[in-house]
Write an enzyme that holds these catalytic residues in place. Structure first.
Site: not given
Ligand code: NDP
Length: 496
Positions: A178, A254, A387
């Site tokens: 997803k 995360l 962040e």
């Molecule tokens: P989110 O947590 O908002 O979203 C990540 C993914 O999860 C998206 O596909 C999102 O879908 C989906 N999602 C959101 N809510 C749910 C839920 N309740 N159940 C299941 N899936 C869900 O993060 P962001 O997209 O804003 O990404 C940024 C974040 O990712 C930052 O905090 C960053 O630090 C972290 N990150 C971590 C990395 C690592 O390797 N540690 C690398 C890159 C980023 P949708 O977008 O469609 O809502």
């Protein structure tokens, strides 16, 4: 007016319309132009995808495929990605605003993810365990888990998806992905390439749509063996609690608020470049962004001057232009979030040395934000603790190694850290004492599919990359075989 491209779900090796009949639009963040529509997935679509993945998992064409053959498929997929690299790089740049020059770099190394796990596929095996009874054989087997759910964010869709997909397939699982609703296209194209590479239909499935609908439905699906998630700490915590009761594993990558530490003995011009790369590359939209800089008081002014000067001259503009150095933020809410944090910082007493304003990217009309340097900040401020995920740097002075270790580790996150020093012994001391899963010395943002990485504290659970991650995608079975044909004399002492 040209018709908008429409992407359906990719399920069981074919394009499938969403059960809801609804679609989500994706926008080019540099221009606000609508690029395409992608299927809006719900629980029905997810159930269909998991069923297809389960069927593929049990299909002898996949289940009984030799590990060497699995490796061949991964190698072929890597080759196909290399052949399609320019298209994929351009697609992703249009979708999330990342610089084309950075995407070309990412695409140049992306095949390595598949080639690395191609080489590893036939090296996954258990052990023979000696026991106290030589008549009894005990061995272990590493088995695939089943259907793996992969949920990925928008900032590096192809790379972050590949960190999960390549080892999951290498270990013999099937996958339902997803992607973020903002960047579905390249991940759909990747699934199509997997089919072309020869993976059986259903081995790689993609359900697009919103996190709260499609993502949540995937997390809640009872037939899922594991969730591998990259995204925010808040969503990661929700996923961890949703899966806890079912005792299925989750690998969680995360957020972060990583320190980049510059000592008085550092090569300051290089350190300044490392600081700029750490926070302004990808407009700060990386989990490993070096968003907190600690500079030794003896070099604080010089470092700040160099970083600020470079930040002021960063070329903002069209991410497709090779000369551009800073593209837009990925969507409107993201820019509002960044702007909100800078305003909050001002309210907390921070001084904006440069940046601090939204721009339209020189007339492009997109969601740009200037590279921003904040000073007069300290560890208790929200701009230093939370962040921001944008081009906003907080710079603080320190006086001693002991002090900077304490300040750097004073965070709920533990993803990465940078150290700039010419002292070998200090480099090792710092690497040992920093509470972060990755420590870079005299470099920043270095990454490889060969090198395992793990987020400490609230930055994650489990390991991605390297051979270590194979444990995350396999289960260990212990098999005991009695080779003796002697009659069992005493059922109450049947032990080896
Ligand atoms: P989110 O947590 O908002 O979203 C990540 C993914 O999860 C998206 O596909 C999102 O879908 C989906 N999602 C959101 N809510 C749910 C839920 N309740 N159940 C299941 N899936 C869900 O993060 P962001 O997209 O804003 O990404 C940024 C974040 O990712 C930052 O905090 C960053 O630090 C972290 N990150 C971590 C990395 C690592 O390797 N540690 C690398 C890159 C980023 P949708 O977008 O469609 O809502």
């Amino acid at each position: 007016m040209s018709e908008l491209t429409t992407w359906q779900h990719f399920i069981g090796g074919t394009w499938v319309e969403p059960a809801s009949g609804q679609y989500v639009e994706s926008t080019n963040p540099a221009t606000r132009e609508v690029l395409y529509r992608a299927a809006r997935g719900n629980a029905t679509d997810v159930a269909r995808a998991v069923a297809a993945a389960r069927e593929a998992f049990e299909d002898p064409r996949w289940r009984d495929l030799s590990q060497t053959r699995r490796g061949h498929l991964l190698r072929r997929l890597g080759d196909l990605i290399a052949e399609n690299a320019e298209d994929l790089a351009r697609m992703e740049t249009r979708d999330n605003g990342k610089l084309l020059r950075e995407m070309r770099g990412q695409l140049a190394t992306l095949p390595e993810y598949y080639h690395y796990y191609a080489g590893l596929a036939d090296k996954i095996h258990g052990d023979f365990i000696p026991t106290s009874d030589r008549q009894v054989l005990n061995y272990t087997a590493r088995e695939p888990l089943g259907v793996v759910g992969a949920i990925t964010p928008w900032n590096s869709p192809l790379t972050l998806t590949s960190s999960k997909l390549a080892p999951a397939l290498c270990a013999g699982n099937t996958v339902v992905i997803k992607p973020s609703e903002y960047t579905s296209a390249t991940v759909l194209r990747l699934a199509e390439l997997a089919l072309e590479a020869g993976f059986p239909p259903g081995a790689v499935n993609v359900v697009t749509g919103f996190g709260a609908e499609a993502g949540q439905a995937l997390v809640d699906h009872r037939d899922l063996a594991k969730i591998s998630f990259t995204g925010s700490t808040a969503t990661g915590a929700r996923i961890a609690s949703a899966t806890a009761g079912r005792f299925i594993g989750s690998t969680l990558e995360l957020g972060g608020k990583s320190p980049n530490i510059v000592f008085g003995d550092a090569n300051i011009p290089n350190a300044a470049m490392g600081v700029v790369a750490g926070i302004f590359a990808a407009a700060g939209q990386t989990c490993i962004a070096g968003s907190r800089v600690f500079a030794h008081r003896s070099v604080y002014d010089e470092l700040l001057e160099r970083v600020t000067e470079r930040a002021r001259t960063i070329r903002i503009g069209d991410p497709l232009d090779e000369k551009t150095e800073l593209g837009p933020l990925a969507f409107e809410d993201q820019r509002e979030k960044v702007a909100g944090y800078v305003d909050l910082g001002r309210g907390e007493g921070a001084r904006v040395l440069t940046g601090g304003r939204a721009t339209d990217g020189g007339g492009l009309g997109g969601w740009f934000y200037e590279p921003t340097v904040l000073v007069d900040v300290h560890n208790d401020m929200r701009v230093v603790r939370e962040e921001i995920f944008g081009p906003v740097l907080a710079v603080m002075p320190f006086d001693s190694e002991e002090e900077v270790v304490r300040l750097a580790n004073d965070t709920e996150y533990g993803l990465a850290a940078g150290v700039w020093t010419t002292s070998l012994s200090r480099a090792h001391r710092m690497a040992a004492r920093l509470d972060a899963g990755t420590v870079w010395v005299n470099t920043y943002r270095a990454m490889s599919p060969m090198s395992p990485r793990q987020g400490f504290k609230t930055s994650g659970v489990g390991v991605e990359h390297g051979t270590e991650t194979i444990r995350e995608y396999t289960r260990l079975k212990s098999v005991w075989i009695n080779t003796s044909e002697e009659p069992v004399a005493d059922p109450f002492t049947m032990r080896s």
